[in-house]
Motif scaffolding. Structure first.
Motif, PDB file in Angstrom:
ATOM      1  N   HIS A   1      38.899  39.710  44.166  1.00  0.00           N
ATOM      2  CA  HIS A   1      38.603  38.286  43.997  1.00  0.00           C
ATOM      3  C   HIS A   1      39.850  37.483  44.318  1.00  0.00           C
ATOM      4  CE1 HIS A   1      36.351  34.810  42.784  1.00  0.00           C
ATOM      5  NE2 HIS A   1      37.322  34.423  41.977  1.00  0.00           N
ATOM      6  N   TYR A   2      39.680  36.488  45.182  1.00  0.00           N
ATOM      7  CA  TYR A   2      40.794  35.652  45.654  1.00  0.00           C
ATOM      8  C   TYR A   2      40.716  34.297  44.949  1.00  0.00           C
ATOM      9  CZ  TYR A   2      44.155  34.094  49.265  1.00  0.00           C
ATOM     10  OH  TYR A   2      45.267  33.645  49.944  1.00  0.00           O
ATOM     11  N   VAL A   3      41.754  33.940  44.266  1.00  0.00           N
ATOM     12  CA  VAL A   3      41.923  32.773  43.396  1.00  0.00           C
ATOM     13  C   VAL A   3      41.533  33.176  41.980  1.00  0.00           C
ATOM     14  CG1 VAL A   3      41.472  30.356  42.891  1.00  0.00           C
ATOM     15  CG2 VAL A   3      41.443  31.138  45.267  1.00  0.00           C
ATOM     16  N   ALA A   4      42.526  33.581  41.236  1.00  0.00           N
ATOM     17  CA  ALA A   4      42.311  33.975  39.843  1.00  0.00           C
ATOM     18  C   ALA A   4      41.723  32.802  39.070  1.00  0.00           C
ATOM     19  CB  ALA A   4      43.636  34.404  39.211  1.00  0.00           C
ATOM     20  N   PRO A   5      40.646  33.017  38.326  1.00  0.00           N
ATOM     21  CA  PRO A   5      40.091  31.926  37.517  1.00  0.00           C
ATOM     22  C   PRO A   5      41.097  31.460  36.483  1.00  0.00           C
ATOM     23  CG  PRO A   5      39.101  34.022  36.916  1.00  0.00           C
ATOM     24  CD  PRO A   5      39.909  34.271  38.145  1.00  0.00           C
ATOM     25  N   SER A   6      40.997  30.210  36.110  1.00  0.00           N
ATOM     26  CA  SER A   6      41.985  29.592  35.214  1.00  0.00           C
ATOM     27  C   SER A   6      41.735  29.972  33.763  1.00  0.00           C
ATOM     28  CB  SER A   6      41.962  28.073  35.392  1.00  0.00           C
ATOM     29  OG  SER A   6      42.169  27.718  36.728  1.00  0.00           O
ATOM     30  N   VAL A   7      41.942  31.255  33.459  1.00  0.00           N
ATOM     31  CA  VAL A   7      41.687  31.730  32.088  1.00  0.00           C
ATOM     32  C   VAL A   7      42.675  31.124  31.099  1.00  0.00           C
ATOM     33  CG1 VAL A   7      40.659  33.878  32.880  1.00  0.00           C
ATOM     34  CG2 VAL A   7      43.113  33.791  32.458  1.00  0.00           C
ATOM     35  N   TRP A   8      43.800  30.628  31.606  1.00  0.00           N
ATOM     36  CA  TRP A   8      44.792  29.973  30.751  1.00  0.00           C
ATOM     37  C   TRP A   8      44.342  28.562  30.368  1.00  0.00           C
ATOM     38  CZ3 TRP A   8      45.934  25.890  33.851  1.00  0.00           C
ATOM     39  CH2 TRP A   8      45.757  26.085  35.231  1.00  0.00           C
ATOM     40  N   ALA A   9      43.319  28.057  31.069  1.00  0.00           N
ATOM     41  CA  ALA A   9      42.839  26.697  30.809  1.00  0.00           C
ATOM     42  C   ALA A   9      41.561  26.686  29.968  1.00  0.00           C
ATOM     43  CB  ALA A   9      42.594  25.959  32.120  1.00  0.00           C
ATOM     44  N   TRP A  10      40.688  27.644  30.237  1.00  0.00           N
ATOM     45  CA  TRP A  10      39.449  27.689  29.466  1.00  0.00           C
ATOM     46  C   TRP A  10      38.774  29.048  29.674  1.00  0.00           C
ATOM     47  CZ3 TRP A  10      34.108  26.434  31.364  1.00  0.00           C
ATOM     48  CH2 TRP A  10      34.009  26.556  32.767  1.00  0.00           C
ATOM     49  N   ARG A  11      37.939  29.427  28.728  1.00  0.00           N
ATOM     50  CA  ARG A  11      37.214  30.697  28.733  1.00  0.00           C
ATOM     51  C   ARG A  11      38.137  31.882  29.024  1.00  0.00           C
ATOM     52  NH1 ARG A  11      32.289  29.778  32.671  1.00  0.00           N
ATOM     53  NH2 ARG A  11      31.928  31.966  32.150  1.00  0.00           N
TER      54      ARG A  11
ATOM     55  N   LYS B   1      38.213  34.780  27.881  1.00  0.00           N
ATOM     56  CA  LYS B   1      37.541  36.083  27.915  1.00  0.00           C
ATOM     57  C   LYS B   1      37.073  36.456  29.311  1.00  0.00           C
ATOM     58  CE  LYS B   1      36.092  36.189  23.070  1.00  0.00           C
ATOM     59  NZ  LYS B   1      34.953  36.297  22.128  1.00  0.00           N
ATOM     60  N   ARG B   2      37.134  35.502  30.254  1.00  0.00           N
ATOM     61  CA  ARG B   2      36.755  35.831  31.633  1.00  0.00           C
ATOM     62  C   ARG B   2      37.668  36.888  32.231  1.00  0.00           C
ATOM     63  NH1 ARG B   2      36.729  30.356  34.797  1.00  0.00           N
ATOM     64  NH2 ARG B   2      38.456  29.995  33.367  1.00  0.00           N
ATOM     65  N   ALA B   3      38.900  36.975  31.744  1.00  0.00           N
ATOM     66  CA  ALA B   3      39.824  37.992  32.273  1.00  0.00           C
ATOM     67  C   ALA B   3      39.265  39.381  32.020  1.00  0.00           C
ATOM     68  CB  ALA B   3      41.197  37.833  31.636  1.00  0.00           C
ATOM     69  N   GLU B   4      38.778  39.594  30.812  1.00  0.00           N
ATOM     70  CA  GLU B   4      38.192  40.895  30.483  1.00  0.00           C
ATOM     71  C   GLU B   4      36.914  41.130  31.272  1.00  0.00           C
ATOM     72  OE1 GLU B   4      36.863  43.492  26.548  1.00  0.00           O
ATOM     73  OE2 GLU B   4      37.729  41.482  26.327  1.00  0.00           O
ATOM     74  N   LYS B   5      36.116  40.068  31.453  1.00  0.00           N
ATOM     75  CA  LYS B   5      34.890  40.187  32.249  1.00  0.00           C
ATOM     76  C   LYS B   5      35.216  40.618  33.674  1.00  0.00           C
ATOM     77  CE  LYS B   5      31.070  37.444  34.125  1.00  0.00           C
ATOM     78  NZ  LYS B   5      30.425  36.102  34.184  1.00  0.00           N
TER      79      LYS B   5
END
Length: 386
Positions: free
Chosen positions: A117-127, A129-133
Motif C-alpha cells: 500500500h502506497y501512502v500510509a494512512p494517517s493513523v497518527w491523526a485518527w483511527r 487501529k487501522r495500523a493493525e488492520k
C-alpha cells in the motif's frame, strides 16, 4: 531485473494517479517490459495502464457524498478483485483511497500475491487501529512522512519512508512578494481535484476575490489550475465573473503557474505542500457536507489538516474550515498576508523547513518506492501464505 512481470496497480483519485504514474515509470526503469493492470487516470494510462473503469468513479469524499454511490462502488470492488485474480500479477500496489483499496486487499487475501500500500494512512491523526488492520492485509506500506513507519512497525508491518513526491519535482520558486505597488495582484485559486470540491469551493473562492476587489485591490487577476476532466465545470462557472482570469490545465502547466502567483487560496490537499515547495504564500480552506464535518470532528485528533502545518506542528498557513470557509474570513486572512512582509517571510521560512523534512532519504523518491515494491515481490515467493 530482466524477467517480465505483471504489476497490479490501483489509484482512486488524481493525487494517487500521479503517484501511480511515477511509480510505473520507475518500475519500467528497473524492470524490462513490465505489464500493468488495475485502475487509474490519465497519468497512469499515459504510462501504459488500461484502466478497468474510469478512476473518477472513485473520486468521492465524505459519508453523505458516498452513500448514494454504494451499489456501484461495491460493483467496482468485485470487478477489480475478479480481474486481478484472473490476471495473477506478481505484485499488487494500492495507492491511497483506503475505502476502496482496503476492501479490494481484503478480498485478495489467500491469493498469495504480495500486496503493497502506497501512502500510509494517517493513523497518527485518527483511527489508530487501522495500523493493525493493515498488518493483516499488506506485506509492506510506503510512507510519505518520516515519522510514520514506527506506527506500522509496532504491529509487525514493514513500512518504508520514501519521501513526499512533491519534494522531488523541479520547483519553480515564486517571487511571492505580493508587491502592493504592482499593477495587478495575481491570486491562485485551487478549489480541489474532485468535482464536488470544485462545486463547493469555487463559488466561495470567487466571492472572496470580489471581496478583495471591493476592499481596495481593484486590479486583480486570477489563475486557476485544474484538471482536464474538470475544465468544463470550471469554465462554466467562471464565464460570469467580472475579474480577469486564466484557467490552466495540465500538470506541467500547473507547476509553471505557481511562479506567477503572488498568493494562493487553496482547498486542503496535496496542493498545500506543492504551493509550499513553490514558495507561494497561501490560505488553506475546506468545506464538506455538515454531516461529514460533524463526524470528522469527533474522530480526528490532530489540530491541523494542512500537511505543512502538521509537519511544523503550528499554523504556518491559515486554515479556514467549514463555517470559517467564507468570503469574509478568507479575504481577511489573505489581506493579512498581502499587507505584511513579516507574515509572508514567516511562511516562506517554514516552507523551507517542511521541504527539508519531507525530502526522501535518497535522491529519487520514485526509485526507492519502486525498489521497495520489487523487493517485496521477490521476498514473498510463490507458495508463501498471505
Amino acid at each position: 531485473m530482466t524477467s517480465e512481470i505483471t504489476v497490479g496497480i490501483i489509484a482512486g483519485e488524481p493525487s494517487g494517479d500521479l503517484l501511480g504514474a511515477n511509480l510505473m515509470r520507475d518500475i519500467k526503469s528497473l524492470q524490462k517490459d513490465p505489464k500493468f493492470i488495475g485502475v487509474g487516470g490519465d497519468q497512469m494510462q499515459s504510462e501504459g495502464l488500461v484502466s478497468l473503469f474510469p478512476m473518477e468513479e472513485l473520486s468521492v469524499m465524505g459519508l453523505a457524498e458516498v452513500l448514494p454511490r454504494i451499489p456501484r462502488f461495491l460493483k467496482r470492488i468485485k470487478q477489480t478483485v475478479e480481474s486481478l485474480k484472473k490476471a495473477t500479477p506478481d505484485v499488487i500496489v494500492t495507492i491511497d483511497s483506503p475505502d476502496f483499496c482496503f476492501r479490494v486487499a481484503s478480498k485478495l487475501q489467500g491469493s498469495r500475491i504480495p500486496l503493497v500500500h502506497y501512502v500510509a494512512p494517517s493513523v497518527w491523526a485518527w483511527r489508530p487501529k487501522r495500523a493493525e488492520k493493515l498488518s493483516k492485509l499488506y506485506d509492506h506500506v510506503l510512507a510519505l512522512l518520516p515519522f510514520e513507519p514506527p506506527y506500522f512497525e509496532a504491529v509487525g508491518l514493514n513500512c518504508t519512508f520514501v519521501g513526499h513526491p512533491a519534494t522531488t519535482r523541479s520547483p519553480l520558486h515564486s517571487a511571492c512578494a505580493a508587491d502592493t505597488q504592482k499593477s495587478s495582484l495575481i491570486i491562485g485559486l485551487l478549489p480541489g481535484s474532485r468535482e464536488g470540491e470544485v462545486k463547493r469551493h469555487l463559488p466561495i473562492f470567487c466571492e472572496t476575490v470580489n471581496t478583495i476587489i471591493h476592499h481596495g485591490r481593484e486590479s486583480v487577476r486570477v489563475v486557476i489550475p485544474t484538471l482536464t476532466a474538470l475544465q468544463s465545470l470550471v469554465t462554466a462557472y467562471m464565464k460570469n465573473q467580472s475579474f480577469e482570469f486564466d484557467i490552466i490545465c495540465g500538470l506541467d502547466e500547473k507547476q509553471a503557474s505557481f511562479s506567477r502567483m503572488d498568493i494562493a487560496l487553496a482547498a486542503s490537499g496535496t496542493v498545500a505542500l506543492e504551493l509550499a515547495i513553490a514558495r507561494v504564500p497561501a490560505v488553506i480552506a475546506y468545506k464538506v457536507n455538515p454531516l461529514t464535518a460533524w463526524i470528522a470532528r469527533r474522530l480526528i485528533n490532530v489540530s491541523f489538516i494542512s500537511l505543512v502545518n502538521i509537519v511544523e506542528n503550528k499554523e504556518v498557513t491559515p486554515e479556514c474550515l467549514q463555517e470559517n470557509c467564507s468570503p469574509e474570513v478568507l479575504s481577511s486572512k489573505l489581506f493579512a498576508i498581502i499587507n505584511s512582509e513579516e507574515i509572508r517571510n514567516q511562511q516562506l521560512e517554514a516552507y523551507e523547513r517542511v521541504e527539508n523534512k519531507l525530502s526522501p532519504p535518497h535522491t529519487d523518491t520514485g526509485s526507492l518506492a519502486a525498489l521497495t515494491v520489487l523487493n517485496t515481490m521477490k521476498a514473498k515467493k510463490p507458495g508463501d501464505t498471505a
